[in-house]
Write a protein that holds these residues in place. Sequence first.
Motif, PDB file in Angstrom:
ATOM      1  N   TRP A 420       0.836  -1.213   0.000  1.00 11.28           N
ATOM      2  CA  TRP A 420       0.000   0.000   0.000  1.00 11.28           C
ATOM      3  C   TRP A 420       0.861   1.249   0.000  1.00 11.28           C
ATOM      4  O   TRP A 420       0.534   2.245  -0.652  1.00 11.28           O
ATOM      5  N   LEU A 421       1.954   1.227   0.754  1.00 13.05           N
ATOM      6  CA  LEU A 421       2.854   2.377   0.779  1.00 13.05           C
ATOM      7  C   LEU A 421       3.355   2.687  -0.629  1.00 13.05           C
ATOM      8  O   LEU A 421       3.372   3.854  -1.059  1.00 13.05           O
ATOM      9  N   TYR A 422       3.752   1.653  -1.357  1.00 15.66           N
ATOM     10  CA  TYR A 422       4.285   1.879  -2.694  1.00 15.66           C
ATOM     11  C   TYR A 422       3.172   2.255  -3.688  1.00 15.66           C
ATOM     12  O   TYR A 422       3.439   2.964  -4.667  1.00 15.66           O
ATOM     13  N   ASP A 423       1.959   1.827  -3.439  1.00 16.61           N
ATOM     14  CA  ASP A 423       0.834   2.316  -4.249  1.00 16.61           C
ATOM     15  C   ASP A 423       0.676   3.825  -4.074  1.00 16.61           C
ATOM     16  O   ASP A 423       0.461   4.563  -5.045  1.00 16.61           O
ATOM     17  N   GLN A 424       0.778   4.287  -2.819  1.00 19.33           N
ATOM     18  CA  GLN A 424       0.641   5.726  -2.564  1.00 19.33           C
ATOM     19  C   GLN A 424       1.824   6.505  -3.140  1.00 19.33           C
ATOM     20  O   GLN A 424       1.655   7.636  -3.597  1.00 19.33           O
ATOM     21  N   LYS A 425       2.988   5.909  -3.141  1.00 21.77           N
ATOM     22  CA  LYS A 425       4.170   6.585  -3.681  1.00 21.77           C
ATOM     23  C   LYS A 425       3.945   7.015  -5.127  1.00 21.77           C
ATOM     24  O   LYS A 425       4.417   8.079  -5.563  1.00 21.77           O
ATOM     25  N   LYS A 426       3.220   6.211  -5.884  1.00 23.77           N
ATOM     26  CA  LYS A 426       2.954   6.535  -7.289  1.00 23.77           C
ATOM     27  C   LYS A 426       2.136   7.819  -7.434  1.00 23.77           C
ATOM     28  O   LYS A 426       2.157   8.456  -8.492  1.00 23.77           O
ATOM     29  N   LEU A 427       1.415   8.179  -6.384  1.00 18.81           N
ATOM     30  CA  LEU A 427       0.546   9.363  -6.428  1.00 18.81           C
ATOM     31  C   LEU A 427       1.115  10.506  -5.596  1.00 18.81           C
ATOM     32  O   LEU A 427       0.410  11.468  -5.310  1.00 18.81           O
ATOM     33  N   THR A 428       2.390  10.396  -5.228  1.00 18.72           N
ATOM     34  CA  THR A 428       3.008  11.366  -4.335  1.00 18.72           C
ATOM     35  C   THR A 428       4.239  11.952  -5.022  1.00 18.72           C
ATOM     36  O   THR A 428       5.288  11.297  -5.079  1.00 18.72           O
ATOM     37  N   PRO A 429       4.138  13.166  -5.554  1.00 12.86           N
ATOM     38  CA  PRO A 429       5.216  13.713  -6.389  1.00 12.86           C
ATOM     39  C   PRO A 429       6.562  13.834  -5.685  1.00 12.86           C
ATOM     40  O   PRO A 429       7.600  13.601  -6.293  1.00 12.86           O
ATOM     41  N   ARG A 430       6.575  14.210  -4.407  1.00 21.23           N
ATOM     42  CA  ARG A 430       7.849  14.452  -3.714  1.00 21.23           C
ATOM     43  C   ARG A 430       7.970  13.504  -2.521  1.00 21.23           C
ATOM     44  O   ARG A 430       8.124  13.928  -1.391  1.00 21.23           O
ATOM     45  N   ALA A 431       7.914  12.217  -2.793  1.00 24.31           N
ATOM     46  CA  ALA A 431       7.903  11.215  -1.731  1.00 24.31           C
ATOM     47  C   ALA A 431       9.307  10.758  -1.370  1.00 24.31           C
ATOM     48  O   ALA A 431      10.153  10.537  -2.245  1.00 24.31           O
ATOM     49  N   ARG A 432       9.535  10.617  -0.073  1.00 27.49           N
ATOM     50  CA  ARG A 432      10.723   9.948   0.444  1.00 27.49           C
ATOM     51  C   ARG A 432      10.229   8.730   1.209  1.00 27.49           C
ATOM     52  O   ARG A 432       9.324   8.836   2.034  1.00 27.49           O
ATOM     53  N   VAL A 433      10.811   7.553   0.958  1.00 23.77           N
ATOM     54  CA  VAL A 433      10.366   6.304   1.569  1.00 23.77           C
ATOM     55  C   VAL A 433      11.382   5.853   2.607  1.00 23.77           C
ATOM     56  O   VAL A 433      12.589   5.801   2.329  1.00 23.77           O
ATOM     57  N   VAL A 434      10.896   5.517   3.804  1.00 23.13           N
ATOM     58  CA  VAL A 434      11.724   4.907   4.845  1.00 23.13           C
ATOM     59  C   VAL A 434      11.003   3.651   5.325  1.00 23.13           C
ATOM     60  O   VAL A 434       9.874   3.731   5.821  1.00 23.13           O
ATOM     61  N   VAL A 435      11.642   2.501   5.158  1.00 26.16           N
ATOM     62  CA  VAL A 435      11.103   1.225   5.631  1.00 26.16           C
ATOM     63  C   VAL A 435      11.967   0.754   6.798  1.00 26.16           C
ATOM     64  O   VAL A 435      13.198   0.679   6.677  1.00 26.16           O
ATOM     65  N   VAL A 436      11.322   0.434   7.914  1.00 24.67           N
ATOM     66  CA  VAL A 436      12.045   0.047   9.120  1.00 24.67           C
ATOM     67  C   VAL A 436      12.017  -1.478   9.264  1.00 24.67           C
ATOM     68  O   VAL A 436      10.947  -2.063   9.492  1.00 24.67           O
ATOM     69  N   PRO A 437      13.159  -2.153   9.151  1.00 20.87           N
ATOM     70  CA  PRO A 437      13.198  -3.609   9.322  1.00 20.87           C
ATOM     71  C   PRO A 437      12.776  -4.001  10.740  1.00 20.87           C
ATOM     72  O   PRO A 437      13.162  -3.358  11.719  1.00 20.87           O
ATOM     73  N   GLY A 438      11.966  -5.033  10.833  1.00 26.47           N
ATOM     74  CA  GLY A 438      11.534  -5.529  12.136  1.00 26.47           C
ATOM     75  C   GLY A 438      10.356  -4.806  12.736  1.00 26.47           C
ATOM     76  O   GLY A 438       9.846  -5.236  13.776  1.00 26.47           O
ATOM     77  N   ALA A 439       9.928  -3.724  12.120  1.00 28.89           N
ATOM     78  CA  ALA A 439       8.795  -2.961  12.645  1.00 28.89           C
ATOM     79  C   ALA A 439       7.500  -3.432  11.999  1.00 28.89           C
ATOM     80  O   ALA A 439       7.474  -3.815  10.829  1.00 28.89           O
ATOM     81  N   ALA A 440       6.435  -3.372  12.778  1.00 31.47           N
ATOM     82  CA  ALA A 440       5.115  -3.701  12.260  1.00 31.47           C
ATOM     83  C   ALA A 440       4.315  -2.402  12.126  1.00 31.47           C
ATOM     84  O   ALA A 440       4.832  -1.388  11.661  1.00 31.47           O
ATOM     85  N   HIS A 441       3.073  -2.419  12.555  1.00 31.14           N
ATOM     86  CA  HIS A 441       2.170  -1.293  12.340  1.00 31.14           C
ATOM     87  C   HIS A 441       2.480  -0.141  13.287  1.00 31.14           C
ATOM     88  O   HIS A 441       2.863  -0.347  14.429  1.00 31.14           O
ATOM     89  N   SER A 442       2.284   1.090  12.805  1.00 30.32           N
ATOM     90  CA  SER A 442       2.444   2.312  13.591  1.00 30.32           C
ATOM     91  C   SER A 442       3.879   2.479  14.071  1.00 30.32           C
ATOM     92  O   SER A 442       4.198   2.341  15.242  1.00 30.32           O
ATOM     93  N   VAL A 443       4.745   2.790  13.129  1.00 31.99           N
ATOM     94  CA  VAL A 443       6.175   2.855  13.397  1.00 31.99           C
ATOM     95  C   VAL A 443       6.505   3.918  14.443  1.00 31.99           C
ATOM     96  O   VAL A 443       7.305   3.683  15.355  1.00 31.99           O
ATOM     97  N   GLN A 444       5.891   5.091  14.332  1.00 33.41           N
ATOM     98  CA  GLN A 444       6.246   6.187  15.230  1.00 33.41           C
ATOM     99  C   GLN A 444       5.964   5.862  16.691  1.00 33.41           C
ATOM    100  O   GLN A 444       6.714   6.254  17.579  1.00 33.41           O
ATOM    101  N   SER A 445       4.888   5.143  16.949  1.00 36.69           N
ATOM    102  CA  SER A 445       4.510   4.914  18.337  1.00 36.69           C
ATOM    103  C   SER A 445       4.896   3.543  18.870  1.00 36.69           C
ATOM    104  O   SER A 445       4.962   3.368  20.081  1.00 36.69           O
ATOM    105  N   ARG A 446       5.200   2.567  17.980  1.00 40.53           N
ATOM    106  CA  ARG A 446       5.350   1.209  18.478  1.00 40.53           C
ATOM    107  C   ARG A 446       6.664   0.519  18.133  1.00 40.53           C
ATOM    108  O   ARG A 446       7.023  -0.467  18.758  1.00 40.53           O
TER     109      ARG A 446
END
Length: 463
Positions: A420-446
């Motif tokens: 889903w993140l990469y689907d949204q990237k296609k519609l986001t002109p100035r996107a920067r992607v950060v994927v966190v290994p080992g993380a599940a849902h809600s990266v900022q809080s969990r």
Amino acid sequence: MRRPRALATVALAAGVLMLSGTCTSTAQDRAAAPAAGSGGLSGVAACPGLEGFSCGTLTVPLDHSGGVQGRLDLRVAAADNVKAPKGVLLFLTGGPGQPGVPFVEGLSKKLTPLLKDYRLVMIDQRGTGAGALQCPQLQKEMGSSDLTPPTAQAVTACAAAVGPDRRFYSTGDTVADLELLRRALGVRKMTLDGVSYGTYTAERYALAYPQHVGRMVLDSVVPQTGYDPMDRAAMRAAPRVLTTACEAIGCRTDPAADLAKVVDTYDNGADVLDALTTWEFVDPNYAAMIDALHQAAGGDPTALRGLIAGVRQGSAATAEELSQGLHASTLCLDGRYPWGRADTPVAGRQEALEKAAADLTPADYGPFDAATATGLGSMLSCLHWPRTPVPPLPPEHRRLPGVPVLLLGGDRDLSTPLEWLYDQKKLTPRARVVVVPGAAHSVQSRAASDKGRQAVFDFLLTR
């Protein structure tokens, strides 16, 4: 999108809505201000037990078009640093159905490095918190899950309890509320940052009010094209997620093969997917699930059945914690289903769903099956939801405004998989992607790792 409270562990999946700048409204904004009583914060006073924050009420129209009378009072908590140099940080919780104000204290600790520069604000969105839509039987059956299948009786009873006003609980209505909040806070340009369902709300706000958006952080992304009630991306992602987790913990099984065999043997795909997408909040390594799947594939489903039962029990939640009435109202208004939208007559929906099931192939659902894709809770809730007028949706392939956007995700997330993140990237002109290994849902809080939070801090504090 889901907000489970798995095995008594309350998970915080939410979205951040950042308001950049504390300048007052423009003349154009003042000319477009809501009628008296429709906007502005009232009853502002120190939040009980929460130092440095004031709480108040935002009063909004039930019907933003003005066709139906009525108002809603939405609780708001705001930090007292009203002159924060980078403006307001509005954190939008997930669901849909979760309130915001109860999470201010915990969230402020997670976002401490930002709080000298931003003013943290949280809101109980319409239909949540003290104003939660109450549907006792649906609440009992689904708890805080998206995927647990409800009974038709619970769904129709919920719709009857909410009544005709259920048509006023779409994401578009929430977006209009947030615009009134922006005006009430006296800010002109906003940076949007959302988590889970909050990303969808943030995207919808950006599409509706691009002139008021300066920057966006989207964590655990639901794409602006909307939630898939068949959850096909999650089903296809499950082998990748489980295999990655297995490698991390050094297990000696093949969880992807075990998953496929379990679903084929026990015809329990919906239960397994529900348990898996809840378990990531308990353990993003899925260790107990991987072991239980292996035992079940070998002929002993006892442990797996115990985990599924435990997940159901642990996902219990009150409407004030996550309102299933609001959850159903919003998803059914927002969603596109095999039969169309919520304004489609109920008669004929089942036939359309069966036809959609017949058209599915293994490429759609991976190790699961068509019965899983068409038997999940979000699908069945809206299958039985009474015919309801729906609001227009924005063009789904319209690109987001050309502002800086951070797309953040965890590689173990099944609730909002990276696809889903990469689907949204296609519609986001100035996107920067950060994927966190080992993380599940809600990266900022969990997330255990600070990589994602640091990426957010760097993104929001660097101009």
